[in-house]
Design a protein around this motif. Structure first.
Motif, PDB file in Angstrom:
ATOM      1  N   GLU A 120     -21.792  -8.795  -6.813  1.00  0.00           N
ATOM      2  CA  GLU A 120     -22.836  -7.978  -7.443  1.00  0.00           C
ATOM      3  C   GLU A 120     -22.726  -6.520  -7.015  1.00  0.00           C
ATOM      4  O   GLU A 120     -22.985  -5.622  -7.802  1.00  0.00           O
ATOM      5  N   GLU A 121     -22.377  -6.319  -5.751  1.00  0.00           N
ATOM      6  CA  GLU A 121     -22.201  -4.966  -5.232  1.00  0.00           C
ATOM      7  C   GLU A 121     -20.796  -4.856  -4.636  1.00  0.00           C
ATOM      8  O   GLU A 121     -20.614  -4.987  -3.422  1.00  0.00           O
ATOM      9  N   PRO A 122     -19.796  -4.636  -5.478  1.00  0.00           N
ATOM     10  CA  PRO A 122     -18.419  -4.580  -4.987  1.00  0.00           C
ATOM     11  C   PRO A 122     -18.215  -3.418  -4.014  1.00  0.00           C
ATOM     12  O   PRO A 122     -18.792  -2.344  -4.187  1.00  0.00           O
ATOM     13  N   LEU A 123     -17.424  -3.678  -3.001  1.00  0.00           N
ATOM     14  CA  LEU A 123     -17.161  -2.672  -1.976  1.00  0.00           C
ATOM     15  C   LEU A 123     -15.801  -2.013  -2.203  1.00  0.00           C
ATOM     16  O   LEU A 123     -14.863  -2.661  -2.664  1.00  0.00           O
ATOM     17  N   PRO A 124     -15.698  -0.737  -1.858  1.00  0.00           N
ATOM     18  CA  PRO A 124     -14.414  -0.057  -1.966  1.00  0.00           C
ATOM     19  C   PRO A 124     -13.432  -0.611  -0.931  1.00  0.00           C
ATOM     20  O   PRO A 124     -13.828  -1.203   0.071  1.00  0.00           O
ATOM     21  N   ILE A 125     -12.155  -0.395  -1.198  1.00  0.00           N
ATOM     22  CA  ILE A 125     -11.085  -0.909  -0.338  1.00  0.00           C
ATOM     23  C   ILE A 125     -10.193   0.251   0.092  1.00  0.00           C
ATOM     24  O   ILE A 125      -9.822   1.094  -0.736  1.00  0.00           O
ATOM     25  N   VAL A 126      -9.841   0.270   1.367  1.00  0.00           N
ATOM     26  CA  VAL A 126      -8.842   1.198   1.878  1.00  0.00           C
ATOM     27  C   VAL A 126      -7.663   0.355   2.335  1.00  0.00           C
ATOM     28  O   VAL A 126      -7.825  -0.564   3.140  1.00  0.00           O
ATOM     29  N   TRP A 127      -6.479   0.664   1.818  1.00  0.00           N
ATOM     30  CA  TRP A 127      -5.255  -0.025   2.227  1.00  0.00           C
ATOM     31  C   TRP A 127      -4.335   1.022   2.830  1.00  0.00           C
ATOM     32  O   TRP A 127      -3.892   1.941   2.160  1.00  0.00           O
ATOM     33  N   ILE A 128      -4.052   0.867   4.115  1.00  0.00           N
ATOM     34  CA  ILE A 128      -3.171   1.784   4.834  1.00  0.00           C
ATOM     35  C   ILE A 128      -1.888   1.035   5.145  1.00  0.00           C
ATOM     36  O   ILE A 128      -1.917  -0.008   5.805  1.00  0.00           O
TER      37      ILE A 128
ATOM     38  N   ARG B  64      -8.176  -9.455  -2.749  1.00  0.00           N
ATOM     39  CA  ARG B  64      -9.437  -8.811  -2.351  1.00  0.00           C
ATOM     40  C   ARG B  64     -10.053  -8.032  -3.504  1.00  0.00           C
ATOM     41  O   ARG B  64     -11.281  -8.035  -3.692  1.00  0.00           O
ATOM     42  N   VAL B  65      -9.214  -7.377  -4.299  1.00  0.00           N
ATOM     43  CA  VAL B  65      -9.715  -6.660  -5.474  1.00  0.00           C
ATOM     44  C   VAL B  65     -10.386  -7.651  -6.428  1.00  0.00           C
ATOM     45  O   VAL B  65     -11.483  -7.401  -6.942  1.00  0.00           O
ATOM     46  N   ARG B  66      -9.755  -8.802  -6.638  1.00  0.00           N
ATOM     47  CA  ARG B  66     -10.345  -9.833  -7.508  1.00  0.00           C
ATOM     48  C   ARG B  66     -11.664 -10.343  -6.933  1.00  0.00           C
ATOM     49  O   ARG B  66     -12.633 -10.562  -7.656  1.00  0.00           O
TER      50      ARG B  66
ATOM     51  N   GLU C 139       8.416 -16.831   4.321  1.00  0.00           N
ATOM     52  CA  GLU C 139       7.835 -16.969   2.988  1.00  0.00           C
ATOM     53  C   GLU C 139       6.704 -15.961   2.826  1.00  0.00           C
ATOM     54  O   GLU C 139       5.890 -15.783   3.722  1.00  0.00           O
ATOM     55  N   ARG C 140       6.661 -15.265   1.698  1.00  0.00           N
ATOM     56  CA  ARG C 140       5.691 -14.231   1.340  1.00  0.00           C
ATOM     57  C   ARG C 140       5.898 -12.922   2.094  1.00  0.00           C
ATOM     58  O   ARG C 140       5.096 -12.002   1.977  1.00  0.00           O
ATOM     59  N   ARG C 141       6.960 -12.797   2.847  1.00  0.00           N
ATOM     60  CA  ARG C 141       7.197 -11.582   3.629  1.00  0.00           C
ATOM     61  C   ARG C 141       7.334 -10.350   2.733  1.00  0.00           C
ATOM     62  O   ARG C 141       6.921  -9.262   3.093  1.00  0.00           O
ATOM     63  N   LEU C 142       7.931 -10.532   1.564  1.00  0.00           N
ATOM     64  CA  LEU C 142       8.132  -9.398   0.664  1.00  0.00           C
ATOM     65  C   LEU C 142       6.997  -9.207  -0.333  1.00  0.00           C
ATOM     66  O   LEU C 142       6.931  -8.183  -0.999  1.00  0.00           O
ATOM     67  N   THR C 143       6.113 -10.171  -0.449  1.00  0.00           N
ATOM     68  CA  THR C 143       5.067 -10.097  -1.472  1.00  0.00           C
ATOM     69  C   THR C 143       3.652 -10.305  -0.932  1.00  0.00           C
ATOM     70  O   THR C 143       2.687 -10.078  -1.654  1.00  0.00           O
ATOM     71  N   GLY C 144       3.537 -10.741   0.293  1.00  0.00           N
ATOM     72  CA  GLY C 144       2.244 -11.169   0.835  1.00  0.00           C
ATOM     73  C   GLY C 144       1.197 -10.099   0.991  1.00  0.00           C
ATOM     74  O   GLY C 144       0.013 -10.338   0.726  1.00  0.00           O
ATOM     75  N   LYS C 145       1.576  -8.900   1.425  1.00  0.00           N
ATOM     76  CA  LYS C 145       0.567  -7.849   1.631  1.00  0.00           C
ATOM     77  C   LYS C 145      -0.090  -7.464   0.311  1.00  0.00           C
ATOM     78  O   LYS C 145      -1.316  -7.445   0.215  1.00  0.00           O
ATOM     79  N   LEU C 146       0.721  -7.158  -0.684  1.00  0.00           N
ATOM     80  CA  LEU C 146       0.162  -6.774  -1.972  1.00  0.00           C
ATOM     81  C   LEU C 146      -0.660  -7.923  -2.557  1.00  0.00           C
ATOM     82  O   LEU C 146      -1.733  -7.693  -3.119  1.00  0.00           O
ATOM     83  N   ALA C 147      -0.185  -9.146  -2.401  1.00  0.00           N
ATOM     84  CA  ALA C 147      -0.935 -10.303  -2.903  1.00  0.00           C
ATOM     85  C   ALA C 147      -2.309 -10.380  -2.240  1.00  0.00           C
ATOM     86  O   ALA C 147      -3.314 -10.694  -2.899  1.00  0.00           O
ATOM     87  N   GLU C 148      -2.386 -10.099  -0.945  1.00  0.00           N
ATOM     88  CA  GLU C 148      -3.673 -10.117  -0.236  1.00  0.00           C
ATOM     89  C   GLU C 148      -4.596  -9.017  -0.748  1.00  0.00           C
ATOM     90  O   GLU C 148      -5.798  -9.239  -0.939  1.00  0.00           O
ATOM     91  N   ILE C 149      -4.059  -7.827  -0.965  1.00  0.00           N
ATOM     92  CA  ILE C 149      -4.872  -6.719  -1.478  1.00  0.00           C
ATOM     93  C   ILE C 149      -5.379  -7.053  -2.876  1.00  0.00           C
ATOM     94  O   ILE C 149      -6.557  -6.858  -3.195  1.00  0.00           O
ATOM     95  N   MET C 150      -4.503  -7.582  -3.707  1.00  0.00           N
ATOM     96  CA  MET C 150      -4.912  -7.930  -5.071  1.00  0.00           C
ATOM     97  C   MET C 150      -5.961  -9.047  -5.059  1.00  0.00           C
ATOM     98  O   MET C 150      -6.895  -9.034  -5.862  1.00  0.00           O
TER      99      MET C 150
END
Length: 148
Positions: A69-77, A61-63, A48-59
């Motif tokens: 107050e001081e949002p941090l940049p994200i690197v996704w490799i 984190r973006v949210r 479950e979530r194998r095809l959608t889980g990574k992007l869901a986690e990144i999204m």
């Protein structure tokens, strides 16, 4: 690892090898789960979530960063899921800090050029667009792809 140890970066590992990290991979790499965190993004039994889980986690984190107050940049490799379709979905969230998506060549990993780009981004992400995608020029599509 060095960036995480120095406190320059928070390292969250989204790997399909997640069931083996604590027992095999972390000890082999000399990683400390208190420094490098393995994210449980799919159920290895049911897939479950194998095809959608990574992007869901990144999204997610973006949210999260949008609420800070001081949002941090994200690197996704990621050699399997850093694509223009993912970029478009992340852009739709209007990130509060830049997001750098890096798709290395799966046969060689992160290139020296990509590593310099990542370090430049971590040093000062202010000159980067809200979401940028860097794909190594030698990347090929591969049959084992399980993502988007």
């Amino acid at each position: 690892h060095e960036l995480a140890l120095s406190g320059s970066a928070e390292l969250n590992w989204l790997t399909t090898w997640q069931p083996y990290c604590s027992r095999v991979l972390d000890p082999m790499l000399g990683w400390d789960p208190g420094v490098e965190r393995t994210v449980i993004w799919y159920d290895p039994v049911t897939n479950e979530r194998r095809l959608t889980g990574k992007l869901a986690e990144i999204m997610s984190r973006v949210r999260f960063e949008r609420r800070q107050e001081e949002p941090l940049p994200i690197v996704w490799i990621d050699d399997e899921e850093c694509y223009s379709t993912s970029k478009t979905q992340i852009e739709s969230l209007e990130p509060a800090a830049p997001v750098l998506m890096v798709r290395p060549d799966e046969r060689i990993g992160i290139s020296r050029r990509q590593w310099r780009l990542i370090c430049d981004f971590l040093d000062d992400s202010s000159g980067f667009p809200s979401v940028s995608l860097d794909e190594e020029g030698t990347v090929r599509d591969h049959a084992a792809h399980v993502g988007l």
